[in-house]
Design a protein around this motif. Structure first.
Motif, PDB file in Angstrom:
ATOM      1  N   ASN A 114       0.884  -1.167   0.000  1.00 20.37           N
ATOM      2  CA  ASN A 114       0.000   0.000   0.000  1.00 20.37           C
ATOM      3  C   ASN A 114       0.915   1.208   0.000  1.00 20.37           C
ATOM      4  OD1 ASN A 114      -1.827   2.047   0.412  1.00 20.37           O
ATOM      5  ND2 ASN A 114      -2.874   1.084   2.107  1.00 20.37           N
ATOM      6  N   THR A 115       0.967   1.932  -1.108  1.00 19.15           N
ATOM      7  CA  THR A 115       1.940   3.001  -1.227  1.00 19.15           C
ATOM      8  C   THR A 115       1.370   4.139  -2.060  1.00 19.15           C
ATOM      9  OG1 THR A 115       4.245   3.473  -1.843  1.00 19.15           O
ATOM     10  CG2 THR A 115       3.014   2.012  -3.294  1.00 19.15           C
ATOM     11  N   PRO A 116       1.709   5.381  -1.755  1.00 25.28           N
ATOM     12  CA  PRO A 116       1.180   6.503  -2.533  1.00 25.28           C
ATOM     13  C   PRO A 116       1.820   6.593  -3.909  1.00 25.28           C
ATOM     14  CG  PRO A 116       2.720   7.290  -0.873  1.00 25.28           C
ATOM     15  CD  PRO A 116       2.523   5.828  -0.609  1.00 25.28           C
ATOM     16  N   LEU A 117       1.023   7.027  -4.860  1.00 23.06           N
ATOM     17  CA  LEU A 117       1.509   7.372  -6.196  1.00 23.06           C
ATOM     18  C   LEU A 117       1.333   8.877  -6.304  1.00 23.06           C
ATOM     19  CD1 LEU A 117       2.561   6.148  -8.883  1.00 23.06           C
ATOM     20  CD2 LEU A 117       0.200   6.088  -9.664  1.00 23.06           C
ATOM     21  N   VAL A 118       2.430   9.598  -6.135  1.00 21.87           N
ATOM     22  CA  VAL A 118       2.348  11.042  -5.949  1.00 21.87           C
ATOM     23  C   VAL A 118       1.772  11.723  -7.180  1.00 21.87           C
ATOM     24  CG1 VAL A 118       4.217  11.079  -4.285  1.00 21.87           C
ATOM     25  CG2 VAL A 118       4.724  11.380  -6.721  1.00 21.87           C
ATOM     26  N   MET A 119       1.155  12.885  -6.952  1.00 20.15           N
ATOM     27  CA  MET A 119       0.474  13.575  -8.031  1.00 20.15           C
ATOM     28  C   MET A 119       1.467  14.111  -9.053  1.00 20.15           C
ATOM     29  SD  MET A 119      -0.819  17.214  -6.513  1.00 20.15           S
ATOM     30  CE  MET A 119      -0.010  18.681  -7.090  1.00 20.15           C
ATOM     31  N   ASN A 120       0.982  14.294 -10.253  1.00 18.45           N
ATOM     32  CA  ASN A 120       1.801  14.813 -11.337  1.00 18.45           C
ATOM     33  C   ASN A 120       1.986  16.316 -11.167  1.00 18.45           C
ATOM     34  OD1 ASN A 120       2.545  15.819 -14.048  1.00 18.45           O
ATOM     35  ND2 ASN A 120       2.329  13.667 -14.587  1.00 18.45           N
ATOM     36  N   GLN A 121       3.238  16.741 -11.124  1.00 17.92           N
ATOM     37  CA  GLN A 121       3.532  18.158 -10.884  1.00 17.92           C
ATOM     38  C   GLN A 121       3.480  19.010 -12.147  1.00 17.92           C
ATOM     39  OE1 GLN A 121       3.828  19.299  -7.858  1.00 17.92           O
ATOM     40  NE2 GLN A 121       3.861  17.321  -6.817  1.00 17.92           N
ATOM     41  N   GLN A 122       3.159  18.410 -13.288  1.00 16.33           N
ATOM     42  CA  GLN A 122       3.098  19.176 -14.531  1.00 16.33           C
ATOM     43  C   GLN A 122       1.826  20.020 -14.616  1.00 16.33           C
ATOM     44  OE1 GLN A 122       5.654  19.148 -16.747  1.00 16.33           O
ATOM     45  NE2 GLN A 122       6.762  17.796 -15.346  1.00 16.33           N
ATOM     46  N   HIS A 123       0.855  19.767 -13.741  1.00 22.03           N
ATOM     47  CA  HIS A 123      -0.400  20.518 -13.726  1.00 22.03           C
ATOM     48  C   HIS A 123      -0.554  21.253 -12.405  1.00 22.03           C
ATOM     49  CE1 HIS A 123      -1.545  18.196 -17.175  1.00 22.03           C
ATOM     50  NE2 HIS A 123      -1.771  17.084 -16.517  1.00 22.03           N
ATOM     51  N   ARG A 124      -1.452  22.220 -12.394  1.00 24.41           N
ATOM     52  CA  ARG A 124      -1.936  22.730 -11.119  1.00 24.41           C
ATOM     53  C   ARG A 124      -2.794  21.639 -10.496  1.00 24.41           C
ATOM     54  NH1 ARG A 124      -3.464  26.494 -14.707  1.00 24.41           N
ATOM     55  NH2 ARG A 124      -5.675  25.983 -14.340  1.00 24.41           N
ATOM     56  N   ARG A 125      -2.780  21.546  -9.170  1.00 21.25           N
ATOM     57  CA  ARG A 125      -3.525  20.487  -8.492  1.00 21.25           C
ATOM     58  C   ARG A 125      -4.994  20.533  -8.891  1.00 21.25           C
ATOM     59  NH1 ARG A 125      -3.753  16.690  -4.761  1.00 21.25           N
ATOM     60  NH2 ARG A 125      -5.685  16.460  -3.604  1.00 21.25           N
ATOM     61  N   GLY A 126      -5.510  19.377  -9.329  1.00 23.40           N
ATOM     62  CA  GLY A 126      -6.924  19.264  -9.662  1.00 23.40           C
ATOM     63  C   GLY A 126      -7.344  20.048 -10.883  1.00 23.40           C
ATOM     64  N   ASP A 127      -6.406  20.450 -11.738  1.00 20.87           N
ATOM     65  CA  ASP A 127      -6.721  21.253 -12.923  1.00 20.87           C
ATOM     66  C   ASP A 127      -7.747  20.538 -13.794  1.00 20.87           C
ATOM     67  OD1 ASP A 127      -6.791  22.824 -15.163  1.00 20.87           O
ATOM     68  OD2 ASP A 127      -4.676  22.586 -15.681  1.00 20.87           O
ATOM     69  N   LEU A 128      -8.971  21.081 -13.869  1.00 21.88           N
ATOM     70  CA  LEU A 128     -10.042  20.421 -14.609  1.00 21.88           C
ATOM     71  C   LEU A 128      -9.778  20.369 -16.105  1.00 21.88           C
ATOM     72  CD1 LEU A 128     -13.258  21.752 -12.830  1.00 21.88           C
ATOM     73  CD2 LEU A 128     -11.968  19.654 -12.410  1.00 21.88           C
ATOM     74  N   HIS A 129      -8.945  21.272 -16.596  1.00 26.22           N
ATOM     75  CA  HIS A 129      -8.669  21.327 -18.031  1.00 26.22           C
ATOM     76  C   HIS A 129      -7.283  20.766 -18.367  1.00 26.22           C
ATOM     77  CE1 HIS A 129     -12.314  23.687 -18.710  1.00 26.22           C
ATOM     78  NE2 HIS A 129     -12.002  24.342 -17.611  1.00 26.22           N
ATOM     79  N   ALA A 130      -6.776  19.931 -17.476  1.00 28.44           N
ATOM     80  CA  ALA A 130      -5.450  19.347 -17.681  1.00 28.44           C
ATOM     81  C   ALA A 130      -5.440  18.472 -18.929  1.00 28.44           C
ATOM     82  CB  ALA A 130      -5.054  18.507 -16.466  1.00 28.44           C
ATOM     83  N   ILE A 131      -4.334  18.540 -19.654  1.00 26.09           N
ATOM     84  CA  ILE A 131      -4.091  17.621 -20.761  1.00 26.09           C
ATOM     85  C   ILE A 131      -2.888  16.761 -20.389  1.00 26.09           C
ATOM     86  CG2 ILE A 131      -5.109  19.093 -22.536  1.00 26.09           C
ATOM     87  CD1 ILE A 131      -2.319  20.039 -23.237  1.00 26.09           C
ATOM     88  N   HIS A 132      -2.731  15.638 -21.077  1.00 25.19           N
ATOM     89  CA  HIS A 132      -1.771  14.647 -20.600  1.00 25.19           C
ATOM     90  C   HIS A 132      -0.572  14.433 -21.536  1.00 25.19           C
ATOM     91  CE1 HIS A 132      -4.382  13.656 -17.314  1.00 25.19           C
ATOM     92  NE2 HIS A 132      -5.382  13.428 -18.133  1.00 25.19           N
ATOM     93  N   ASN A 133      -0.281  15.402 -22.394  1.00 22.08           N
ATOM     94  CA  ASN A 133       0.888  15.241 -23.258  1.00 22.08           C
ATOM     95  C   ASN A 133       2.114  15.825 -22.557  1.00 22.08           C
ATOM     96  OD1 ASN A 133      -0.025  17.846 -23.382  1.00 22.08           O
ATOM     97  ND2 ASN A 133       0.382  18.139 -25.561  1.00 22.08           N
TER      98      ASN A 133
END
Length: 308
Positions: free
Chosen positions: A160-179
């Motif tokens: 059981n281990t955390p998978l840290v958030m992606n720092q390329q976006h603002r936290r919870g960015d609703l309009h985030a893209i994944h490229n």
């Protein structure tokens, strides 16, 4: 600098393949296959297609971001059964047991992405002694809970281990893209004990995030396509056990087949649809469980996919 990726190394023990294989463990040898045969066919779901699991997004963290994929009424649906024409079942694993020598493995390290609060692919295959790579493409944190499972031995927690958030976006960015590059890596060994050949992963924060993997001991396997069709080629002539399995249909099924030199076998396989109340996660249209019940404003909009 290229960011590191999260790698979960799987050292899977050879063992019983649930109730249908009692053959002892053996090493697989790569040889030139002479006059190999082909197995092809279709896997169908026997029975009505179950309703998808439904998860009320306001009962989990990050409802607005994870609601980018939702039904427009605040619910995330997990379509764990995908059925095409003629009830063909997608993502069933078809494999041969008992092949001791044959073509080389061509599988690369499987990659599982956390993307829009969903693990993809839903089903994959790992090779014994090799790895699974897991990356976070989301601007939210996930918590990976890994289990090894079997019908006979039951489930056992691996980690059981955390998978840290992606720092390329603002936290919870609703309009985030994944490229972009994935999140920061974490590395940990995963040992599958004898008798357990399936690996199940779920997010501890977002219960609708599931992914399943099976450890194989030879390269004669495949996943069915959107219409349940499959092909396994270059099979050494001989008699083997043909196994079909899907993570939501129980223990699966198996049958003995004989592959003739240069021959083609066509198989119509089926797996039973679950009956009765298979899950407590269901969509319930009750205004008491709507976003307004939180006491503050939250808008859940399916910007990526409006689920049906």
């Amino acid at each position: 600098m290229t960011p590191k990726r999260s790698v979960l190394v799987v050292f899977a023990c050879m063992g019983l393949f649930w109730s249908w294989s009692s053959a002892p463990a053996f090493s697989y040898n790569v040889v030139d296959v002479q006059r190999g045969g082909t197995i092809e066919g279709t896997v169908v779901l026997d029975g009505p297609v179950p309703e998808p699991k439904g998860f009320n997004l306001i009962t989990f963290p990050d409802p607005a971001y994870c609601g980018r994929i939702s039904n427009g009424q605040g619910w995330r649906l997990l379509h764990d059964f995908v059925v095409g024409e003629n009830n063909g079942l997608k993502d069933a694993i078809v494999l041969l047991e008992g092949v001791e020598a044959g073509k080389p493995f061509e599988v690369s390290v499987p990659l599982i992405e956390a993307r829009d609060c969903m693990f993809t692919p839903f089903v994959t295959i790992v090779r014994n002694g090799h790895a699974v790579e897991v990356i976070n493409m989301d601007p939210v944190m996930h918590d990976i809970q890994g289990y090894e499972t079997s019908i006979e031995a039951g489930a056992r927690v691996l980690f059981n281990t955390p998978l840290v958030m992606n720092q390329q976006h603002r936290r919870g960015d609703l309009h985030a893209i994944h490229n972009h590059a994935p999140g920061k890596s974490l590395v940990g060994p995963v040992y599958l004990n004898k008798g357990r050949r399936t690996f199940y992963m779920q997010c501890g924060f977002h219960a609708y995030m599931e992914s399943w993997a099976m450890a194989v001991n030879n390269p004669y396997y495949t996943l069915t396509d959107g219409n349940g069709k499959f092909t396994i080629g270059d099979v050494p002539p001989g008699t083997y056990q043909l196994v079909v399995w899907h993570p939501q249909t129980g223990p699966g099924s198996a049958k003995m087949i004989t592959v003739q030199p240069n021959g083609t076998i066509v198989e119509q396989l089926s797996l039973p649809a679950p009956k009765g109340n298979r899950t407590p996660y269901k969509v319930m249209h009750n205004p008491r469980f709507g976003p307004e019940s939180l006491g503050y404003s939250v808008e859940i909009t399916p910007l990526v996919e409006h689920q049906q």
